[in-house]
Design a protein around this motif. Structure first.
Motif, PDB file in Angstrom:
ATOM      1  N   ASN A  96       0.806  -1.216   0.000  1.00 10.27           N
ATOM      2  CA  ASN A  96       0.000   0.000   0.000  1.00 10.27           C
ATOM      3  C   ASN A  96       0.838   1.264   0.000  1.00 10.27           C
ATOM      4  O   ASN A  96       0.303   2.365   0.115  1.00 10.27           O
ATOM      5  CB  ASN A  96      -0.962   0.007   1.199  1.00 10.27           C
ATOM      6  N   GLY A  97       2.185   1.115  -0.086  1.00  8.94           N
ATOM      7  CA  GLY A  97       3.059   2.282  -0.181  1.00  8.94           C
ATOM      8  C   GLY A  97       3.220   3.043   1.100  1.00  8.94           C
ATOM      9  O   GLY A  97       3.737   4.153   1.097  1.00  8.94           O
ATOM     10  N   SER A  98       2.788   2.463   2.238  1.00  7.93           N
ATOM     11  CA  SER A  98       2.832   3.206   3.486  1.00  7.93           C
ATOM     12  C   SER A  98       4.089   2.956   4.293  1.00  7.93           C
ATOM     13  O   SER A  98       4.489   3.799   5.079  1.00  7.93           O
ATOM     14  CB  SER A  98       1.611   2.855   4.347  1.00  7.93           C
ATOM     15  N   VAL A  99       4.727   1.787   4.147  1.00  4.63           N
ATOM     16  CA  VAL A  99       5.895   1.449   4.943  1.00  4.63           C
ATOM     17  C   VAL A  99       7.115   1.397   4.045  1.00  4.63           C
ATOM     18  O   VAL A  99       7.076   0.811   2.959  1.00  4.63           O
ATOM     19  CB  VAL A  99       5.709   0.099   5.668  1.00  4.63           C
ATOM     20  N   THR A 100       8.207   1.993   4.483  1.00  3.35           N
ATOM     21  CA  THR A 100       9.423   2.082   3.684  1.00  3.35           C
ATOM     22  C   THR A 100      10.528   1.249   4.317  1.00  3.35           C
ATOM     23  O   THR A 100      10.775   1.349   5.511  1.00  3.35           O
ATOM     24  CB  THR A 100       9.906   3.543   3.562  1.00  3.35           C
ATOM     25  N   ASN A 101      11.191   0.403   3.516  1.00  2.00           N
ATOM     26  CA  ASN A 101      12.324  -0.402   3.970  1.00  2.00           C
ATOM     27  C   ASN A 101      13.547   0.037   3.184  1.00  2.00           C
ATOM     28  O   ASN A 101      13.568  -0.049   1.948  1.00  2.00           O
ATOM     29  CB  ASN A 101      12.045  -1.891   3.742  1.00  2.00           C
ATOM     30  N   THR A 102      14.556   0.546   3.872  1.00  2.00           N
ATOM     31  CA  THR A 102      15.746   1.093   3.218  1.00  2.00           C
ATOM     32  C   THR A 102      16.929   0.151   3.411  1.00  2.00           C
ATOM     33  O   THR A 102      17.182  -0.293   4.520  1.00  2.00           O
ATOM     34  CB  THR A 102      16.089   2.479   3.794  1.00  2.00           C
ATOM     35  N   THR A 103      17.621  -0.150   2.319  1.00  2.00           N
ATOM     36  CA  THR A 103      18.812  -0.999   2.355  1.00  2.00           C
ATOM     37  C   THR A 103      19.978  -0.247   1.736  1.00  2.00           C
ATOM     38  O   THR A 103      19.836   0.350   0.658  1.00  2.00           O
ATOM     39  CB  THR A 103      18.580  -2.308   1.580  1.00  2.00           C
ATOM     40  N   THR A 104      21.131  -0.259   2.429  1.00  2.00           N
ATOM     41  CA  THR A 104      22.332   0.405   1.925  1.00  2.00           C
ATOM     42  C   THR A 104      23.273  -0.636   1.335  1.00  2.00           C
ATOM     43  O   THR A 104      23.597  -1.624   2.001  1.00  2.00           O
ATOM     44  CB  THR A 104      23.053   1.176   3.045  1.00  2.00           C
ATOM     45  N   VAL A 132      -8.961  -4.001   9.722  1.00  2.00           N
ATOM     46  CA  VAL A 132      -7.966  -3.913   8.638  1.00  2.00           C
ATOM     47  C   VAL A 132      -6.707  -4.658   9.086  1.00  2.00           C
ATOM     48  O   VAL A 132      -6.506  -4.932  10.277  1.00  2.00           O
ATOM     49  CB  VAL A 132      -7.630  -2.449   8.293  1.00  2.00           C
ATOM     50  N   ASP A 133      -5.859  -4.998   8.107  1.00  2.00           N
ATOM     51  CA  ASP A 133      -4.636  -5.752   8.406  1.00  2.00           C
ATOM     52  C   ASP A 133      -3.625  -4.843   9.123  1.00  2.00           C
ATOM     53  O   ASP A 133      -3.155  -3.859   8.537  1.00  2.00           O
ATOM     54  CB  ASP A 133      -4.026  -6.283   7.106  1.00  2.00           C
ATOM     55  N   PRO A 134      -3.264  -5.157  10.385  1.00  2.00           N
ATOM     56  CA  PRO A 134      -2.303  -4.305  11.109  1.00  2.00           C
ATOM     57  C   PRO A 134      -0.922  -4.239  10.458  1.00  2.00           C
ATOM     58  O   PRO A 134      -0.205  -3.244  10.622  1.00  2.00           O
ATOM     59  CB  PRO A 134      -2.221  -4.965  12.489  1.00  2.00           C
ATOM     60  N   LEU A 135      -0.551  -5.281   9.714  1.00  2.00           N
ATOM     61  CA  LEU A 135       0.797  -5.294   9.107  1.00  2.00           C
ATOM     62  C   LEU A 135       0.945  -4.214   8.036  1.00  2.00           C
ATOM     63  O   LEU A 135       2.072  -3.869   7.661  1.00  2.00           O
ATOM     64  CB  LEU A 135       1.085  -6.674   8.500  1.00  2.00           C
ATOM     65  N   LYS A 136      -0.138  -3.659   7.548  1.00  2.00           N
ATOM     66  CA  LYS A 136      -0.055  -2.583   6.576  1.00  2.00           C
ATOM     67  C   LYS A 136       0.171  -1.233   7.245  1.00  2.00           C
ATOM     68  O   LYS A 136       0.411  -0.228   6.570  1.00  2.00           O
ATOM     69  CB  LYS A 136      -1.348  -2.525   5.740  1.00  2.00           C
ATOM     70  N   TYR A 137       0.126  -1.226   8.584  1.00  2.00           N
ATOM     71  CA  TYR A 137       0.287   0.018   9.317  1.00  2.00           C
ATOM     72  C   TYR A 137       1.535   0.010  10.209  1.00  2.00           C
ATOM     73  O   TYR A 137       2.142   1.058  10.409  1.00  2.00           O
ATOM     74  CB  TYR A 137      -0.958   0.290  10.183  1.00  2.00           C
ATOM     75  N   LEU A 138       1.853  -1.162  10.732  1.00  2.00           N
ATOM     76  CA  LEU A 138       2.994  -1.243  11.653  1.00  2.00           C
ATOM     77  C   LEU A 138       4.316  -1.234  10.891  1.00  2.00           C
ATOM     78  O   LEU A 138       4.371  -1.622   9.716  1.00  2.00           O
ATOM     79  CB  LEU A 138       2.887  -2.529  12.478  1.00  2.00           C
ATOM     80  N   PRO A 139       5.412  -0.794  11.554  1.00  2.00           N
ATOM     81  CA  PRO A 139       6.738  -0.785  10.908  1.00  2.00           C
ATOM     82  C   PRO A 139       7.126  -2.208  10.493  1.00  2.00           C
ATOM     83  O   PRO A 139       6.780  -3.193  11.162  1.00  2.00           O
ATOM     84  CB  PRO A 139       7.679  -0.238  11.973  1.00  2.00           C
ATOM     85  N   THR A 140       7.865  -2.324   9.394  1.00  2.00           N
ATOM     86  CA  THR A 140       8.335  -3.625   8.930  1.00  2.00           C
ATOM     87  C   THR A 140       9.424  -4.159   9.848  1.00  2.00           C
ATOM     88  O   THR A 140      10.357  -3.447  10.196  1.00  2.00           O
ATOM     89  CB  THR A 140       8.889  -3.516   7.497  1.00  2.00           C
ATOM     90  N   LYS A 141       9.259  -5.434  10.254  1.00  2.00           N
ATOM     91  CA  LYS A 141      10.286  -6.069  11.106  1.00  2.00           C
ATOM     92  C   LYS A 141      11.405  -6.635  10.253  1.00  2.00           C
ATOM     93  O   LYS A 141      11.164  -7.146   9.180  1.00  2.00           O
ATOM     94  CB  LYS A 141       9.637  -7.184  11.923  1.00  2.00           C
TER      95      LYS A 141
END
Length: 356
Positions: A177-185, A347-356
């Protein structure tokens, strides 16, 4: 008459002994023959005139020359160098401008006291690195007295230096849904520079040939370096965080209406976002000890199966503030059942909570 003559001779002898200048005296005593004479002279000034011991012998004609102890400073200068003794170590301060380079003739050299590898290389017309490599001498290039070195020349020394320049590349992955961002360096070697220096000596009195080459290589190496994931997310103008730490043992479905997080009995349960407690009790079947928090007019969160409830209704709470302890009320094992309601719909909480 004899007595008078004897007294006269004795008087003359005493008078002669009292003179300051040396004088020859003839002994005419009765104990020796009149034809035998002894001659005495004043000793040299550098001879001590004190009491003589039985082992000291002085010559009346040849002065004795005293010798002083020989030290390193009294040695003759070797190859235009000065010698300094410091803490029982001999240091040779050489002036290489006064030492002929390559003046030594021969294919071998025997190390003498005070020699260094650089000095030997200088006088034999070699490069010190080539000489060390030829004789298998490692840094710090120490040599021993009596060691025989091959100084015939004709040695090649190769030194390689590698330098790698890197720069980070950041990639971003979004969830569905474009709400949570995961950044990798990721770290990529951009330029690798290899510098090779080749030093060759062809023998004494011949110039040293040095060749330096530089090679630049771009390597397509791509190593992922994980970065620390964010602990919060911002969805629908609400900053969300996980209500408990643990493994998800049941995911969202139309039947579950939320997610279940396993944990230890008594573990912390915290508010997932800022809000106000609108329900605190155990009146709803299947939920055990339940807490409901209202975050705005559209969003509610529910926390079920708690062991102990730590908040009251109408109490304002902050995100991350402990509201209960994890338990197993209304269920078969220790867990937290967590729901997010949007306009009364699950609604699915995983679409709102930070990615683990």
């Amino acid at each position: 008459m004899k007595k008078i003559l004897t007294l006269s001779c004795l008087s003359l002898m005493i008078a002669a002994c009292t003179q300051t200048n040396p004088a020859q005296i003839e002994d005419i005593s009765d104990s020796s023959s009149c034809s035998t004479s002894s001659v005495y002279s004043k000793p040299p000034a550098n001879i001590s005139t004190g009491t003589r011991s039985s082992s000291q012998i002085y010559s009346s004609s040849t002065p004795t020359t005293s010798r002083s102890p020989v030290t390193a400073n009294n040695n003759s200068t070797r190859d235009s160098q000065s010698v300094v003794t410091s803490n029982e170590r001999i240091v040779y301060n050489r002036d290489y401008n006064d030492i002929p380079k390559g003046g030594y003739q021969g294919d071998t050299y025997t190390v003498k006291r005070g020699d260094t590898l650089f000095y030997i290389a200088w006088v034999t017309g070699n490069d010190y690195r080539a000489l060390a490599a030829k004789n298998n001498i490692k840094e710090p290039f120490a040599v021993n007295v009596g060691q025989v070195l091959d100084v015939s020349g004709g040695t090649t020394v190769v030194e390689t230096k590698k330098t790698t320049s890197t720069m980070p590349v950041v990639t971003t992955n979004n969830n569905n849904n474009g709400s949570v961002t995961n950044t990798t360096t990721k770290t990529k070697p951009v330029v690798t520079t290899v510098t090779t220096t080749t030093t060759t000596t062809s023998g004494k009195n011949k110039p040293t040939n040095t060749i330096q080459t530089t090679e630049t290589v771009t390597e397509p190496v791509d190593t992922a370096v994980p970065t620390k994931l964010p602990t919060t997310s911002n969805v629908a103008n609400i900053v969300w965080q996980w209500p408990a730490q643990g493994k998800i043992i049941e995911k969202f479905s139309n039947a579950s209406k939320g997610i279940d997080i396993s944990g230890n009995l008594g573990a912390k349960v915290v508010a997932a976002a800022n809000g106000r407690v609108v329900y605190s009790g155990n009146a709803l079947p299947g939920y055990g000890n339940l807490i409901i928090i209202k975050h705005n007019d559209d969003y509610l969160t529910a926390y079920a199966h708690n062991q102990t409830i730590l908040v009251k209704e109408q109490q304002n709470v902050r995100a991350g503030e402990q509201i209960a302890t994890m338990g197993a009320t209304g269920t078969s094992s220790v867990r937290l059942h967590f729901e997010i309601r949007y306009k009364a719909q699950s609604v699915d909480p995983l679409k709102y909570l930070p990615t683990k």
